[in-house]
Design an enzyme around this catalytic site. Structure first.
Site, PDB file in Angstrom:
ATOM      1  N   GLU A 116      47.463  35.812  30.969  1.00 31.46           N
ATOM      2  CA  GLU A 116      46.304  36.322  30.218  1.00 31.46           C
ATOM      3  C   GLU A 116      46.548  36.011  28.733  1.00 31.46           C
ATOM      4  O   GLU A 116      46.706  36.901  27.896  1.00 31.46           O
ATOM      5  CB  GLU A 116      46.132  37.826  30.446  1.00 31.46           C
ATOM      6  CG  GLU A 116      44.817  38.379  29.941  1.00 31.46           C
ATOM      7  CD  GLU A 116      44.678  39.876  30.161  1.00 31.46           C
ATOM      8  OE1 GLU A 116      43.630  40.426  29.797  1.00 31.46           O
ATOM      9  OE2 GLU A 116      45.627  40.514  30.687  1.00 31.46           O
TER      10      GLU A 116
ATOM     11  N   HIS B  72      44.190  37.673  36.416  1.00 34.90           N
ATOM     12  CA  HIS B  72      43.628  36.848  35.340  1.00 34.90           C
ATOM     13  C   HIS B  72      43.999  35.374  35.516  1.00 34.90           C
ATOM     14  O   HIS B  72      43.132  34.553  35.774  1.00 34.90           O
ATOM     15  CB  HIS B  72      44.045  37.352  33.955  1.00 34.90           C
ATOM     16  CG  HIS B  72      43.524  38.700  33.617  1.00 34.90           C
ATOM     17  ND1 HIS B  72      42.195  38.923  33.316  1.00 34.90           N
ATOM     18  CD2 HIS B  72      44.135  39.917  33.559  1.00 34.90           C
ATOM     19  CE1 HIS B  72      42.006  40.200  33.074  1.00 34.90           C
ATOM     20  NE2 HIS B  72      43.160  40.832  33.220  1.00 34.90           N
TER      21      HIS B  72
ATOM     22  N   ASP C  24      37.972  46.365  33.698  1.00 35.67           N
ATOM     23  CA  ASP C  24      37.754  47.678  33.055  1.00 35.67           C
ATOM     24  C   ASP C  24      36.284  47.838  32.686  1.00 35.67           C
ATOM     25  O   ASP C  24      35.944  47.987  31.502  1.00 35.67           O
ATOM     26  CB  ASP C  24      38.624  47.807  31.806  1.00 35.67           C
ATOM     27  CG  ASP C  24      40.102  47.728  32.103  1.00 35.67           C
ATOM     28  OD1 ASP C  24      40.681  48.749  32.493  1.00 35.67           O
ATOM     29  OD2 ASP C  24      40.676  46.627  31.949  1.00 35.67           O
TER      30      ASP C  24
END
Length: 534
Positions: A371, A396, A454
């Site tokens: 990431e 990711h 999120d």
């Protein structure tokens, strides 16, 4: 040689630009030779077959009708943006949180279809951001004993107290008192909401770089933890989060969490085992209340900023909890901003600890890795160590496309990459999602799922928004329903469910999918009862 005047030069330039723009909208002046057209079509078709869902001919008659509706709108939007500069999903921060974006979501047929589509599971999401800020403000802050304070740097904190502590740097007051003094409940709630969310009118100004947005991101968690980790709220928060995902046509989750101490009004706290038991209890209750929902599984996490003894203790706890209930607590991961925090190699001895036991403990790993935008750095090489440590999936994997050998290894080992497009945009890894590296992975039928990371923090839908921008910005103009369908199936196929539960989940998803297709055809294509009946 004759000189042209500035005016005539400008006119000539304008004429050329106009001709260029016109030519871009017109078909070729002469038809292609038949042999050339045939070879060109063959090359394009061969490449399109490689992508996720590339065998689109396997769509049923009803599915082909839905596919046609999706692609008609997609082509129109692509061409309007490409030729005339119209706005386009994925181009701006925060899913284009402008009035235009809200209009698109309310009027776009493609968005509506994807919202109603059974999207399977979310394999990468964090527990502190599964439930909306609206619910936290409108429900939790209205509960008894909820207190608020504002620090000297104007950061807001929340906590539940029987008797609040004395803190000269942050004076605790009941939220109910502050709301009453403000005199307008609705406006006060809007202020609370804006204080928690990452969404802002000018994200480029508010978050000039990746460190700035990560600081605000961490502040979000601090604020939410004071509300959700209060024991009487905790179960309600989890249950409400599951409801919101189910309403967004998600049937399964794998939730990552730190198993932070849940506290009581007197300040006492509960340990990790107690907290995990609450997760399990909420899962069982929700599945009982909504039998069409597969449920969720839990991946324990630890922070990349811990010292090694603390990390080893977390790994030992994860081993114990995994051995106690491997069908619910399914693995372990490290979380936190990769670039400034510790790489996997810092904790290598600790991460190898389970495999060195006698007998070895096969604790599954689901590592965040890659990431980052920084190539051949410690954070970038987390991808190498994730493979060497036998990660089941990669969270990711944003930097994976820079490593051709690793790409081949990941694909050969069928290690699924959990792509979180809006998260990567909000946290400033990529500005325009059309440039997201996952576009090439989708084009190459990589083992890949779309997740939302999120969504509560930036107020995206639980999964629809990430699916929508993936469809519009990470796939080609001709990639349609077959790609969406396979991405949804992937979320079950690459899940941590055991073989029996995975088969059940896939069967449930197929039933939902068939109902969705039939309903969509009836709603969008009136008069096609012959196709619906068929």
């Amino acid at each position: 040689m004759a000189r042209t005047s500035p005016t005539s030069t400008f006119s000539l330039w304008s004429c050329c630009c106009t001709l260029f723009l016109l030519s871009a909208t017109l078909p070729p002046a002469h038809p292609m030779p038949v042999y050339y057209q045939r070879e060109r079509d063959a090359l394009i078709a061969a490449e399109q077959k490689l992508r996720i869902g590339g065998t689109g001919s396997s769509l049923s008659g009803q599915e082909q009708l839905v596919d046609k509706v999706l692609l008609q709108e997609k082509r129109r939007m692509v061409e309007a943006a490409r030729l005339h500069g119209a706005d386009y999903p994925g181009r701006s921060d925060f899913l284009e949180r402008s009035a235009m974006a809200r209009t698109v979501q309310n009027t776009s047929t493609a968005y509506s279809i994807i919202k109603n589509m059974p999207k399977g599971g979310v394999l990468h999401v964090h527990d502190e951001a599964i439930t909306s800020i609206d619910w936290l403000v409108k429900n939790v802050t209205y509960r008894d004993n909820c207190y608020i304070c504002v620090t000297r740097d104007f950061s807001t904190k929340f906590h539940f107290f029987d008797t609040p502590p004395t803190d000269p740097d942050c004076t605790w007051r009941p939220v109910s008192d502050v709301r009453a003094e403000y005199g307008n409940d609705e406006e006060f709630d809007r202020l609370l909401h804006s204080n928690i969310t990452l969404v802002t009118e000018d994200p480029a100004k508010a978050y000039p770089d990746i460190d700035a947005v990560w600081k605000e991101f961490m502040d979000y968690f601090d604020k939410v933890e004071g509300l959700m980790l209060y024991a009487p709220v905790f179960e309600d928060y989890l249950y409400e989060g599951l409801k919101q995902f189910r309403q967004d046509n998600v049937q399964y989750l794998e939730i990552r969490g730190l198993l932070l101490p849940v506290y009581e009004l007197d300040g006492s706290t509960h340990d990790k085992e107690w907290v995990l038991d609450v997760y399990k209890r909420v899962n069982d209750k929700f599945v009982k209340d909504y039998p069409d929902f597969t449920g969720f599984r839990f991946i324990m996490t630890s922070l990349r900023l811990k010292d090694r003894p603390s990390m080893l203790e977390d790994i030992k706890e994860a081993m114990r909890l995994y051995q106690r209930d491997p069908d619910f607590m399914v693995g372990f991961d490290l979380v936190g901003q990769e670039d400034p925090l510790q790489p996997l190699t810092y904790y290598l001895d600790d991460l190898l600890y389970p495999s060195l036991q006698n007998p070895p403990v096969n604790l599954p790993y689901f590592f965040h890795a890659g990431e980052t935008d920084w190539q051949e750095t410690a954070s970038d090489y987390n991808l190498v160590d994730a493979l060497l440590l036998n990660t089941r999936r990669i969270g990711h994997g944003f930097a994976l496309h820079k490593h051709p050998y690793l790409l081949e290894e990941v694909k050969n080992r069928t290690i699924c990459v959990e792509v979180n497009p809006i998260s990567n945009q909000v946290l400033k890894l990529v500005d325009d999602l059309r440039n997201h590296p996952a576009a090439s992975l989708i084009a190459d039928n990589f083992p890949l799922v779309i997740s939302s990371d999120d969504p509560g923090a930036w107020e995206a839908a639980p999964l629809t928004d990430d699916f929508y921008v993936s469809f519009m910005a990470l796939t080609g103009e001709e990639a349609g329903l077959a790609t969406l369908k396979q991405l949804a199936k992937n979320s079950i196929l690459y899940s941590a469910l055991n073989h029996v539960d995975k088969a059940k989940a896939l069967g449930s998803w197929e039933q939902k999918w068939n109902t969705f297709i039939t309903t969509t055809v009836r709603d969008l294509i009136p008069g096609r009862d012959d196709v619906v009946a068929g």
